[in-house]
Design a protein around this motif. Structure first.
Motif, PDB file in Angstrom:
ATOM      1  N   MET A 194       0.852  -1.171   0.000  1.00 10.67           N
ATOM      2  CA  MET A 194       0.000   0.000   0.000  1.00 10.67           C
ATOM      3  C   MET A 194       0.898   1.234   0.000  1.00 10.67           C
ATOM      4  O   MET A 194       1.859   1.310   0.769  1.00 10.67           O
ATOM      5  CB  MET A 194      -0.888  -0.029   1.243  1.00 10.67           C
ATOM      6  CG  MET A 194      -1.757   1.193   1.399  1.00 10.67           C
ATOM      7  SD  MET A 194      -2.770   1.219   2.909  1.00 10.67           S
ATOM      8  CE  MET A 194      -3.497  -0.381   2.931  1.00 10.67           C
ATOM      9  N   ASP A 195       0.567   2.209  -0.827  1.00 14.34           N
ATOM     10  CA  ASP A 195       1.377   3.425  -0.872  1.00 14.34           C
ATOM     11  C   ASP A 195       1.017   4.335   0.299  1.00 14.34           C
ATOM     12  O   ASP A 195      -0.039   4.198   0.924  1.00 14.34           O
ATOM     13  CB  ASP A 195       1.190   4.138  -2.217  1.00 14.34           C
ATOM     14  CG  ASP A 195      -0.227   4.611  -2.422  1.00 14.34           C
ATOM     15  OD1 ASP A 195      -0.534   5.734  -1.965  1.00 14.34           O
ATOM     16  OD2 ASP A 195      -1.036   3.866  -3.017  1.00 14.34           O
ATOM     17  N   ASP A 196       1.905   5.276   0.603  1.00 15.35           N
ATOM     18  CA  ASP A 196       1.733   6.164   1.757  1.00 15.35           C
ATOM     19  C   ASP A 196       0.469   7.014   1.658  1.00 15.35           C
ATOM     20  O   ASP A 196      -0.220   7.221   2.657  1.00 15.35           O
ATOM     21  CB  ASP A 196       2.949   7.072   1.935  1.00 15.35           C
ATOM     22  CG  ASP A 196       4.123   6.352   2.578  1.00 15.35           C
ATOM     23  OD1 ASP A 196       3.928   5.229   3.107  1.00 15.35           O
ATOM     24  OD2 ASP A 196       5.234   6.899   2.563  1.00 15.35           O
ATOM     25  N   THR A 197       0.153   7.516   0.472  1.00 12.63           N
ATOM     26  CA  THR A 197      -1.032   8.360   0.319  1.00 12.63           C
ATOM     27  C   THR A 197      -2.296   7.584   0.659  1.00 12.63           C
ATOM     28  O   THR A 197      -3.157   8.077   1.400  1.00 12.63           O
ATOM     29  CB  THR A 197      -1.110   8.923  -1.116  1.00 12.63           C
ATOM     30  OG1 THR A 197       0.067   9.705  -1.351  1.00 12.63           O
ATOM     31  CG2 THR A 197      -2.338   9.790  -1.300  1.00 12.63           C
ATOM     32  N   THR A 198      -2.409   6.377   0.161  1.00 18.48           N
ATOM     33  CA  THR A 198      -3.577   5.550   0.452  1.00 18.48           C
ATOM     34  C   THR A 198      -3.650   5.220   1.938  1.00 18.48           C
ATOM     35  O   THR A 198      -4.720   5.293   2.552  1.00 18.48           O
ATOM     36  CB  THR A 198      -3.547   4.259  -0.385  1.00 18.48           C
ATOM     37  OG1 THR A 198      -3.510   4.615  -1.768  1.00 18.48           O
ATOM     38  CG2 THR A 198      -4.757   3.386  -0.113  1.00 18.48           C
ATOM     39  N   ARG A 199      -2.514   4.868   2.541  1.00 21.91           N
ATOM     40  CA  ARG A 199      -2.478   4.566   3.977  1.00 21.91           C
ATOM     41  C   ARG A 199      -2.956   5.759   4.792  1.00 21.91           C
ATOM     42  O   ARG A 199      -3.785   5.611   5.701  1.00 21.91           O
ATOM     43  CB  ARG A 199      -1.060   4.161   4.402  1.00 21.91           C
ATOM     44  CG  ARG A 199      -0.948   3.817   5.898  1.00 21.91           C
ATOM     45  CD  ARG A 199       0.500   3.526   6.298  1.00 21.91           C
ATOM     46  NE  ARG A 199       1.436   4.560   5.884  1.00 21.91           N
ATOM     47  CZ  ARG A 199       1.601   5.736   6.509  1.00 21.91           C
ATOM     48  NH1 ARG A 199       0.880   6.034   7.568  1.00 21.91           N
ATOM     49  NH2 ARG A 199       2.487   6.606   6.074  1.00 21.91           N
ATOM     50  N   ILE A 200      -2.470   6.940   4.456  1.00 19.52           N
ATOM     51  CA  ILE A 200      -2.864   8.156   5.173  1.00 19.52           C
ATOM     52  C   ILE A 200      -4.356   8.426   4.995  1.00 19.52           C
ATOM     53  O   ILE A 200      -5.053   8.793   5.943  1.00 19.52           O
ATOM     54  CB  ILE A 200      -2.004   9.355   4.722  1.00 19.52           C
ATOM     55  CG1 ILE A 200      -0.567   9.166   5.209  1.00 19.52           C
ATOM     56  CG2 ILE A 200      -2.584  10.677   5.210  1.00 19.52           C
ATOM     57  CD1 ILE A 200       0.436  10.106   4.574  1.00 19.52           C
TER      58      ILE A 200
ATOM     59  N   LEU B 248      -6.693   6.212   4.454  1.00 25.54           N
ATOM     60  CA  LEU B 248      -7.418   5.215   5.244  1.00 25.54           C
ATOM     61  C   LEU B 248      -7.346   5.531   6.732  1.00 25.54           C
ATOM     62  O   LEU B 248      -8.346   5.396   7.460  1.00 25.54           O
ATOM     63  CB  LEU B 248      -6.870   3.819   4.965  1.00 25.54           C
ATOM     64  CG  LEU B 248      -7.058   3.287   3.549  1.00 25.54           C
ATOM     65  CD1 LEU B 248      -6.364   1.946   3.384  1.00 25.54           C
ATOM     66  CD2 LEU B 248      -8.527   3.201   3.173  1.00 25.54           C
ATOM     67  N   GLU B 249      -6.176   5.949   7.193  1.00 27.78           N
ATOM     68  CA  GLU B 249      -6.043   6.338   8.599  1.00 27.78           C
ATOM     69  C   GLU B 249      -6.950   7.527   8.920  1.00 27.78           C
ATOM     70  O   GLU B 249      -7.606   7.547   9.968  1.00 27.78           O
ATOM     71  CB  GLU B 249      -4.585   6.672   8.915  1.00 27.78           C
ATOM     72  CG  GLU B 249      -3.680   5.461   8.918  1.00 27.78           C
ATOM     73  CD  GLU B 249      -2.203   5.797   8.971  1.00 27.78           C
ATOM     74  OE1 GLU B 249      -1.407   4.853   9.118  1.00 27.78           O
ATOM     75  OE2 GLU B 249      -1.820   6.992   8.854  1.00 27.78           O
TER      76      GLU B 249
ATOM     77  N   ARG C 183     -11.909   9.749  11.362  1.00 24.79           N
ATOM     78  CA  ARG C 183     -13.212  10.418  11.221  1.00 24.79           C
ATOM     79  C   ARG C 183     -14.336   9.507  11.689  1.00 24.79           C
ATOM     80  O   ARG C 183     -15.281   9.958  12.342  1.00 24.79           O
ATOM     81  CB  ARG C 183     -13.433  10.865   9.778  1.00 24.79           C
ATOM     82  CG  ARG C 183     -12.572  12.056   9.366  1.00 24.79           C
ATOM     83  CD  ARG C 183     -12.988  12.637   8.016  1.00 24.79           C
ATOM     84  NE  ARG C 183     -12.854  11.681   6.930  1.00 24.79           N
ATOM     85  CZ  ARG C 183     -11.744  11.494   6.212  1.00 24.79           C
ATOM     86  NH1 ARG C 183     -10.666  12.215   6.463  1.00 24.79           N
ATOM     87  NH2 ARG C 183     -11.722  10.612   5.238  1.00 24.79           N
ATOM     88  N   ALA C 184     -14.233   8.214  11.399  1.00 26.70           N
ATOM     89  CA  ALA C 184     -15.254   7.267  11.851  1.00 26.70           C
ATOM     90  C   ALA C 184     -15.260   7.170  13.381  1.00 26.70           C
ATOM     91  O   ALA C 184     -16.330   7.099  14.000  1.00 26.70           O
ATOM     92  CB  ALA C 184     -15.016   5.891  11.223  1.00 26.70           C
ATOM     93  N   LEU C 185     -14.089   7.180  13.997  1.00 29.37           N
ATOM     94  CA  LEU C 185     -14.007   7.158  15.457  1.00 29.37           C
ATOM     95  C   LEU C 185     -14.656   8.410  16.049  1.00 29.37           C
ATOM     96  O   LEU C 185     -15.453   8.319  16.989  1.00 29.37           O
ATOM     97  CB  LEU C 185     -12.550   7.050  15.909  1.00 29.37           C
ATOM     98  CG  LEU C 185     -12.305   7.178  17.417  1.00 29.37           C
ATOM     99  CD1 LEU C 185     -13.021   6.081  18.189  1.00 29.37           C
ATOM    100  CD2 LEU C 185     -10.809   7.163  17.699  1.00 29.37           C
ATOM    101  N   LEU C 186     -14.342   9.568  15.499  1.00 26.74           N
ATOM    102  CA  LEU C 186     -14.951  10.808  15.995  1.00 26.74           C
ATOM    103  C   LEU C 186     -16.469  10.764  15.835  1.00 26.74           C
ATOM    104  O   LEU C 186     -17.206  11.132  16.752  1.00 26.74           O
ATOM    105  CB  LEU C 186     -14.383  12.025  15.271  1.00 26.74           C
ATOM    106  CG  LEU C 186     -12.938  12.402  15.585  1.00 26.74           C
ATOM    107  CD1 LEU C 186     -12.556  13.679  14.849  1.00 26.74           C
ATOM    108  CD2 LEU C 186     -12.720  12.550  17.075  1.00 26.74           C
TER     109      LEU C 186
END
Length: 104
Positions: free
Chosen positions: A1-7, A9-10, A15-18
């Protein structure tokens, strides 16, 4: 997974947690989160503020809390927070010391 996609998703997971804490479970008290999980909404807001500051983005504690709580902190406390019993308060002191550090 590339860094942009990982970021991305994180960020989506954050946002889902909030959303979960603001909309689905505002009844969950911070003291219960800290006692069981070792963190609470205030921790999330502090981490958010620290990340902003590390990027050179000025952000106050109150500004970060409003992002995490979805409203000014004082409003959330007035609307949602309940008084904790002595057992929860004692457990909080232990959890806080173990996960955050000594109280100021």
């Amino acid at each position: 997974m590339d860094d942009t996609t990982r970021i991305e998703l994180e960020a989506a997971a954050f946002r889902a947690l909030l959303h979960h804490l603001m909309e689905k479970r505002p009844d969950v008290q911070n003291i219960d989160l800290m006692n069981l999980g070792g963190f609470c909404r205030n921790c999330l807001s502090r981490w958010y503020q620290e990340a902003a500051n590390a990027k050179g983005i000025p952000m106050t504690k109150d500004e970060a809390r409003e992002i995490v709580y979805g409203m000014p902190y004082a409003d959330w406390v007035a609307q949602t927070q309940t008084e904790a019993d002595a057992v929860k308060k004692a457990a909080f002191d232990v959890a806080f010391a173990e996960n955050v550090g000594p109280k100021p």
